[in-house]
Design a protein around this motif. Structure first.
Motif, PDB file in Angstrom:
ATOM      1  N   LEU A 115     -48.207 -65.606 -28.716  1.00  0.00           N
ATOM      2  CA  LEU A 115     -47.838 -64.289 -28.189  1.00  0.00           C
ATOM      3  C   LEU A 115     -47.640 -63.257 -29.303  1.00  0.00           C
ATOM      4  CD1 LEU A 115     -45.321 -65.173 -25.352  1.00  0.00           C
ATOM      5  CD2 LEU A 115     -47.677 -64.417 -25.140  1.00  0.00           C
ATOM      6  N   ASP A 116     -47.207 -63.695 -30.452  1.00  0.00           N
ATOM      7  CA  ASP A 116     -46.977 -62.805 -31.587  1.00  0.00           C
ATOM      8  C   ASP A 116     -46.176 -61.569 -31.178  1.00  0.00           C
ATOM      9  OD1 ASP A 116     -47.119 -62.215 -34.312  1.00  0.00           O
ATOM     10  OD2 ASP A 116     -48.891 -60.955 -34.016  1.00  0.00           O
ATOM     11  N   ARG A 117     -45.130 -61.800 -30.389  1.00  0.00           N
ATOM     12  CA  ARG A 117     -44.212 -60.759 -29.915  1.00  0.00           C
ATOM     13  C   ARG A 117     -44.867 -59.730 -29.000  1.00  0.00           C
ATOM     14  NH1 ARG A 117     -39.248 -61.750 -30.672  1.00  0.00           N
ATOM     15  NH2 ARG A 117     -38.069 -61.358 -32.509  1.00  0.00           N
ATOM     16  N   GLU A 118     -46.046 -60.016 -28.490  1.00  0.00           N
ATOM     17  CA  GLU A 118     -46.704 -59.139 -27.515  1.00  0.00           C
ATOM     18  C   GLU A 118     -46.240 -59.578 -26.126  1.00  0.00           C
ATOM     19  OE1 GLU A 118     -48.755 -56.536 -27.960  1.00  0.00           O
ATOM     20  OE2 GLU A 118     -48.610 -56.716 -30.133  1.00  0.00           O
ATOM     21  N   LEU A 119     -45.078 -59.070 -25.718  1.00  0.00           N
ATOM     22  CA  LEU A 119     -44.456 -59.546 -24.483  1.00  0.00           C
ATOM     23  C   LEU A 119     -44.713 -58.638 -23.287  1.00  0.00           C
ATOM     24  CD1 LEU A 119     -41.086 -60.738 -26.013  1.00  0.00           C
ATOM     25  CD2 LEU A 119     -43.122 -62.085 -25.555  1.00  0.00           C
ATOM     26  N   HIS A 120     -45.608 -57.687 -23.427  1.00  0.00           N
ATOM     27  CA  HIS A 120     -45.960 -56.790 -22.332  1.00  0.00           C
ATOM     28  C   HIS A 120     -47.407 -57.064 -21.932  1.00  0.00           C
ATOM     29  CE1 HIS A 120     -42.232 -54.634 -22.929  1.00  0.00           C
ATOM     30  NE2 HIS A 120     -42.503 -54.609 -24.231  1.00  0.00           N
ATOM     31  N   PRO A 121     -47.608 -57.926 -20.927  1.00  0.00           N
ATOM     32  CA  PRO A 121     -48.973 -58.303 -20.550  1.00  0.00           C
ATOM     33  C   PRO A 121     -49.756 -57.159 -19.909  1.00  0.00           C
ATOM     34  CG  PRO A 121     -47.387 -59.223 -19.009  1.00  0.00           C
ATOM     35  CD  PRO A 121     -46.605 -58.571 -20.115  1.00  0.00           C
ATOM     36  N   ASP A 122     -51.062 -57.222 -20.013  1.00  0.00           N
ATOM     37  CA  ASP A 122     -51.936 -56.223 -19.400  1.00  0.00           C
ATOM     38  C   ASP A 122     -51.982 -56.353 -17.885  1.00  0.00           C
ATOM     39  OD1 ASP A 122     -52.557 -55.319 -21.938  1.00  0.00           O
ATOM     40  OD2 ASP A 122     -54.269 -56.681 -22.113  1.00  0.00           O
ATOM     41  N   ASN A 124     -48.962 -62.362 -14.455  1.00  0.00           N
ATOM     42  CA  ASN A 124     -49.237 -63.807 -14.445  1.00  0.00           C
ATOM     43  C   ASN A 124     -50.167 -64.270 -15.559  1.00  0.00           C
ATOM     44  OD1 ASN A 124     -48.109 -65.900 -13.090  1.00  0.00           O
ATOM     45  ND2 ASN A 124     -49.559 -65.908 -11.409  1.00  0.00           N
ATOM     46  N   THR A 125     -50.152 -63.588 -16.703  1.00  0.00           N
ATOM     47  CA  THR A 125     -51.026 -63.997 -17.795  1.00  0.00           C
ATOM     48  C   THR A 125     -50.267 -64.601 -18.970  1.00  0.00           C
ATOM     49  OG1 THR A 125     -50.967 -61.754 -18.715  1.00  0.00           O
ATOM     50  CG2 THR A 125     -52.808 -62.306 -17.265  1.00  0.00           C
ATOM     51  N   LYS A 126     -48.969 -64.319 -19.080  1.00  0.00           N
ATOM     52  CA  LYS A 126     -48.165 -64.866 -20.177  1.00  0.00           C
ATOM     53  C   LYS A 126     -46.912 -65.520 -19.612  1.00  0.00           C
ATOM     54  CE  LYS A 126     -49.837 -61.433 -23.414  1.00  0.00           C
ATOM     55  NZ  LYS A 126     -49.506 -60.404 -24.382  1.00  0.00           N
ATOM     56  N   TRP A 127     -46.806 -66.798 -19.841  1.00  0.00           N
ATOM     57  CA  TRP A 127     -45.650 -67.554 -19.375  1.00  0.00           C
ATOM     58  C   TRP A 127     -44.975 -68.181 -20.589  1.00  0.00           C
ATOM     59  CZ3 TRP A 127     -45.389 -70.220 -14.136  1.00  0.00           C
ATOM     60  CH2 TRP A 127     -46.049 -69.475 -13.168  1.00  0.00           C
ATOM     61  N   VAL A 128     -43.653 -68.153 -20.613  1.00  0.00           N
ATOM     62  CA  VAL A 128     -42.901 -68.784 -21.686  1.00  0.00           C
ATOM     63  C   VAL A 128     -41.769 -69.604 -21.091  1.00  0.00           C
ATOM     64  CG1 VAL A 128     -43.433 -67.001 -23.391  1.00  0.00           C
ATOM     65  CG2 VAL A 128     -41.382 -66.796 -21.988  1.00  0.00           C
ATOM     66  N   THR A 129     -41.285 -70.562 -21.868  1.00  0.00           N
ATOM     67  CA  THR A 129     -40.162 -71.386 -21.434  1.00  0.00           C
ATOM     68  C   THR A 129     -39.400 -71.857 -22.666  1.00  0.00           C
ATOM     69  OG1 THR A 129     -39.492 -73.256 -20.071  1.00  0.00           O
ATOM     70  CG2 THR A 129     -41.462 -73.558 -21.414  1.00  0.00           C
ATOM     71  N   ASP A 130     -38.175 -72.252 -22.439  1.00  0.00           N
ATOM     72  CA  ASP A 130     -37.358 -72.803 -23.513  1.00  0.00           C
ATOM     73  C   ASP A 130     -36.593 -73.981 -22.931  1.00  0.00           C
ATOM     74  OD1 ASP A 130     -35.823 -73.334 -25.764  1.00  0.00           O
ATOM     75  OD2 ASP A 130     -34.357 -71.806 -25.282  1.00  0.00           O
ATOM     76  N   ILE A 131     -36.867 -75.141 -23.433  1.00  0.00           N
ATOM     77  CA  ILE A 131     -36.157 -76.338 -22.986  1.00  0.00           C
ATOM     78  C   ILE A 131     -35.343 -76.837 -24.164  1.00  0.00           C
ATOM     79  CG2 ILE A 131     -36.355 -78.671 -22.083  1.00  0.00           C
ATOM     80  CD1 ILE A 131     -39.059 -77.859 -20.909  1.00  0.00           C
TER      81      ILE A 131
END
Length: 40
Positions: free
Chosen positions: A12-19, A22-29
């Protein structure tokens, strides 16, 4: 402390605003060792 098993490149390189949606999903476990209630 725990050991890091896998390290993946930052896609993602800090690009957290998708065009579009439903194109960028992240998770933290995060795992932590359970603590007995009597030791709190």
């Amino acid at each position: 402390m725990g050991q890091q098993v896998h390290k993946y490149e930052n896609l993602l390189d800090r690009e957290l605003h998708p065009d579009k949606p439903n194109t960028k999903w992240v998770t933290d476990i995060s795992y932590s060792k359970p603590v007995k209630a009597s030791s709190i």
